[in-house]
Scaffold this motif. Structure first.
Motif, PDB file in Angstrom:
ATOM      1  N   VAL A  27      19.629 -12.933  -6.087  1.00 26.76           N
ATOM      2  CA  VAL A  27      19.539 -13.139  -7.395  1.00 26.76           C
ATOM      3  C   VAL A  27      20.983 -13.341  -8.004  1.00 26.76           C
ATOM      4  CG1 VAL A  27      18.686 -12.123  -9.627  1.00 26.76           C
ATOM      5  CG2 VAL A  27      17.211 -11.855  -7.701  1.00 26.76           C
ATOM      6  N   LEU A  28      21.397 -14.027  -8.983  1.00 28.17           N
ATOM      7  CA  LEU A  28      22.498 -14.294  -9.319  1.00 28.17           C
ATOM      8  C   LEU A  28      22.470 -13.626 -10.839  1.00 28.17           C
ATOM      9  CD1 LEU A  28      25.447 -15.547  -9.764  1.00 28.17           C
ATOM     10  CD2 LEU A  28      24.236 -17.456 -10.682  1.00 28.17           C
ATOM     11  N   VAL A  29      23.383 -12.687 -11.062  1.00 20.79           N
ATOM     12  CA  VAL A  29      23.583 -11.805 -12.374  1.00 20.79           C
ATOM     13  C   VAL A  29      25.230 -12.295 -12.523  1.00 20.79           C
ATOM     14  CG1 VAL A  29      23.862  -9.934 -13.441  1.00 20.79           C
ATOM     15  CG2 VAL A  29      22.020 -10.223 -11.709  1.00 20.79           C
ATOM     16  N   SER A  30      25.281 -13.005 -13.683  1.00 21.58           N
ATOM     17  CA  SER A  30      26.666 -13.227 -14.377  1.00 21.58           C
ATOM     18  C   SER A  30      26.587 -13.294 -15.803  1.00 21.58           C
ATOM     19  CB  SER A  30      27.098 -14.638 -13.580  1.00 21.58           C
ATOM     20  OG  SER A  30      28.186 -15.095 -14.231  1.00 21.58           O
ATOM     21  N   LYS A  31      27.533 -12.552 -16.331  1.00 27.64           N
ATOM     22  CA  LYS A  31      27.939 -12.778 -17.789  1.00 27.64           C
ATOM     23  C   LYS A  31      28.043 -14.127 -18.224  1.00 27.64           C
ATOM     24  CE  LYS A  31      29.802  -8.158 -17.865  1.00 27.64           C
ATOM     25  NZ  LYS A  31      31.138  -7.449 -17.986  1.00 27.64           N
ATOM     26  N   ASP A  32      28.537 -14.892 -17.348  1.00 28.39           N
ATOM     27  CA  ASP A  32      28.505 -16.271 -17.946  1.00 28.39           C
ATOM     28  C   ASP A  32      27.365 -17.223 -18.355  1.00 28.39           C
ATOM     29  OD1 ASP A  32      31.383 -15.783 -17.407  1.00 28.39           O
ATOM     30  OD2 ASP A  32      31.368 -17.152 -15.707  1.00 28.39           O
ATOM     31  N   LEU A  33      26.357 -16.549 -17.639  1.00 24.19           N
ATOM     32  CA  LEU A  33      24.958 -17.175 -17.951  1.00 24.19           C
ATOM     33  C   LEU A  33      24.380 -17.012 -19.467  1.00 24.19           C
ATOM     34  CD1 LEU A  33      22.998 -16.274 -14.634  1.00 24.19           C
ATOM     35  CD2 LEU A  33      24.062 -18.406 -15.318  1.00 24.19           C
ATOM     36  N   TRP A  34      25.158 -16.000 -20.129  1.00 25.95           N
ATOM     37  CA  TRP A  34      24.874 -15.323 -21.523  1.00 25.95           C
ATOM     38  C   TRP A  34      26.013 -15.603 -22.373  1.00 25.95           C
ATOM     39  CZ3 TRP A  34      24.894 -10.787 -18.487  1.00 25.95           C
ATOM     40  CH2 TRP A  34      23.772 -10.701 -17.250  1.00 25.95           C
ATOM     41  N   PRO A  35      26.824 -16.747 -22.486  1.00 27.73           N
ATOM     42  CA  PRO A  35      28.041 -16.960 -23.292  1.00 27.73           C
ATOM     43  C   PRO A  35      27.986 -16.171 -24.770  1.00 27.73           C
ATOM     44  CG  PRO A  35      26.856 -18.951 -23.094  1.00 27.73           C
ATOM     45  CD  PRO A  35      26.108 -18.054 -22.386  1.00 27.73           C
ATOM     46  N   HIS A  36      26.660 -16.042 -25.413  1.00 26.79           N
ATOM     47  CA  HIS A  36      26.708 -15.743 -26.827  1.00 26.79           C
ATOM     48  C   HIS A  36      26.201 -14.391 -26.883  1.00 26.79           C
ATOM     49  CE1 HIS A  36      28.478 -19.512 -27.670  1.00 26.79           C
ATOM     50  NE2 HIS A  36      27.598 -20.203 -27.355  1.00 26.79           N
ATOM     51  N   ALA A  37      25.646 -13.880 -25.840  1.00 25.99           N
ATOM     52  CA  ALA A  37      24.787 -12.555 -26.005  1.00 25.99           C
ATOM     53  C   ALA A  37      25.783 -11.429 -26.524  1.00 25.99           C
ATOM     54  CB  ALA A  37      24.150 -12.315 -24.612  1.00 25.99           C
ATOM     55  N   ARG A  38      24.981 -10.381 -27.171  1.00 27.52           N
ATOM     56  CA  ARG A  38      25.662  -9.289 -27.252  1.00 27.52           C
ATOM     57  C   ARG A  38      25.142  -8.188 -26.262  1.00 27.52           C
ATOM     58  NH1 ARG A  38      24.246  -7.666 -33.352  1.00 27.52           N
ATOM     59  NH2 ARG A  38      22.548  -9.192 -32.819  1.00 27.52           N
ATOM     60  N   ARG A  39      25.895  -7.194 -26.068  1.00 27.54           N
ATOM     61  CA  ARG A  39      25.714  -6.171 -25.005  1.00 27.54           C
ATOM     62  C   ARG A  39      25.621  -6.703 -23.855  1.00 27.54           C
ATOM     63  NH1 ARG A  39      23.541  -1.311 -26.763  1.00 27.54           N
ATOM     64  NH2 ARG A  39      21.602  -1.685 -25.056  1.00 27.54           N
ATOM     65  N   LYS A  40      26.581  -7.416 -23.229  1.00 24.25           N
ATOM     66  CA  LYS A  40      26.646  -8.108 -22.216  1.00 24.25           C
ATOM     67  C   LYS A  40      26.422  -6.976 -21.013  1.00 24.25           C
ATOM     68  CE  LYS A  40      28.872 -12.347 -23.121  1.00 24.25           C
ATOM     69  NZ  LYS A  40      29.662 -13.327 -22.887  1.00 24.25           N
ATOM     70  N   GLU A  41      27.058  -6.069 -21.100  1.00 18.76           N
ATOM     71  CA  GLU A  41      26.879  -4.911 -19.923  1.00 18.76           C
ATOM     72  C   GLU A  41      25.652  -4.548 -19.804  1.00 18.76           C
ATOM     73  OE1 GLU A  41      29.727  -4.051 -17.997  1.00 18.76           O
ATOM     74  OE2 GLU A  41      30.991  -5.336 -18.977  1.00 18.76           O
ATOM     75  N   ALA A  42      24.726  -4.098 -21.012  1.00 18.69           N
ATOM     76  CA  ALA A  42      23.602  -3.507 -20.784  1.00 18.69           C
ATOM     77  C   ALA A  42      22.666  -4.472 -20.418  1.00 18.69           C
ATOM     78  CB  ALA A  42      23.211  -3.040 -22.151  1.00 18.69           C
ATOM     79  N   ARG A  43      22.754  -5.756 -20.575  1.00 21.21           N
ATOM     80  CA  ARG A  43      21.921  -6.755 -20.159  1.00 21.21           C
ATOM     81  C   ARG A  43      22.264  -7.025 -18.551  1.00 21.21           C
ATOM     82  NH1 ARG A  43      20.813 -12.859 -22.403  1.00 21.21           N
ATOM     83  NH2 ARG A  43      20.170 -11.633 -24.302  1.00 21.21           N
ATOM     84  N   GLN A  44      23.460  -6.846 -18.465  1.00 20.12           N
ATOM     85  CA  GLN A  44      23.757  -6.955 -16.772  1.00 20.12           C
ATOM     86  C   GLN A  44      23.140  -5.827 -16.167  1.00 20.12           C
ATOM     87  OE1 GLN A  44      27.733  -8.304 -15.026  1.00 20.12           O
ATOM     88  NE2 GLN A  44      28.015  -6.077 -15.101  1.00 20.12           N
ATOM     89  N   ARG A  45      23.201  -4.660 -16.430  1.00 22.38           N
ATOM     90  CA  ARG A  45      22.637  -3.393 -15.546  1.00 22.38           C
ATOM     91  C   ARG A  45      21.260  -3.653 -15.675  1.00 22.38           C
ATOM     92  NH1 ARG A  45      26.399  -0.857 -19.064  1.00 22.38           N
ATOM     93  NH2 ARG A  45      24.750  -0.165 -20.671  1.00 22.38           N
ATOM     94  N   ARG A  46      20.431  -3.950 -16.743  1.00 20.01           N
ATOM     95  CA  ARG A  46      18.954  -4.364 -16.860  1.00 20.01           C
ATOM     96  C   ARG A  46      18.638  -5.529 -15.706  1.00 20.01           C
ATOM     97  NH1 ARG A  46      18.258  -5.966 -21.638  1.00 20.01           N
ATOM     98  NH2 ARG A  46      17.715  -8.111 -21.231  1.00 20.01           N
ATOM     99  N   TYR A  47      19.373  -6.520 -15.814  1.00 21.90           N
ATOM    100  CA  TYR A  47      19.097  -7.538 -14.511  1.00 21.90           C
ATOM    101  C   TYR A  47      19.119  -6.852 -13.324  1.00 21.90           C
ATOM    102  CZ  TYR A  47      18.411 -10.901 -18.475  1.00 21.90           C
ATOM    103  OH  TYR A  47      18.049 -11.554 -19.547  1.00 21.90           O
TER     104      TYR A  47
END
Length: 157
Positions: A27-47
């Protein structure tokens, strides 16, 4: 099950390496997939947590430049019993800037981002909690050379 962390500057070949080596299995997890998201760290941890909890291997395709940024990711892998593997990409600033300049659209990042990342970039160490570390070099013809990691103290490869 694996948690794979990519470490290196933008333009060092991380995303291409993922497509060549891991796209069919991880599975690919990359903050680049959510360029406008807030709380990228939390989203990354969740995924990452969701994938590992489901027994799926994960690649974190971000710059992950410092031990402080890698530590919580390594801890997540440990919590889920994943083998933690690091791939450190040769990150020559001049070459990465040249590769980045050839990118188009949202794939191209501002040069200032590379300058900021190079200031934070620290060599990983097995002592951080990695089970295995590799050094990856993007060759001129587009292939990758993967070598076993060598722990060094003088900051050179």
């Amino acid at each position: 099950m694996e948690l794979v962390l990519f470490i290196g500057l933008q333009g060092s070949g991380k995303s291409s390496f993922y497509r060549q080596r891991f796209a069919d299995t991880h599975v690919l997890v990359s903050k680049d997939l959510w360029p406008h998201a807030r709380r990228k760290e939390a989203r990354q941890r969740r995924y990452i947590t969701e994938a590992l909890a489901a027994g799926r291997s994960v690649v974190v395709d971000n710059t992950n430049p410092s031990p402080e940024l890698r530590e919580p990711l390594i801890a997540l892998g440990r919590e889920h019993g994943a083998r933690v593997i690091g791939y450190c990409f040769a990150s020559d600033l001049k070459l990465c800037l040249e590769r980045n300049a050839r990118r188009e659209g949202r794939a191209r990042v501002p040069d200032v981002a590379l300058f900021a990342t190079v200031k934070q970039l620290r060599r990983p160490s097995r002592a951080e909690g990695f089970d295995v570390l590799y050094h990856v070099t993007l060759c001129p013809e587009g292939d990758f050379r993967v070598e076993d990691w060598r722990e060094e103290t003088d900051g050179t490869r």
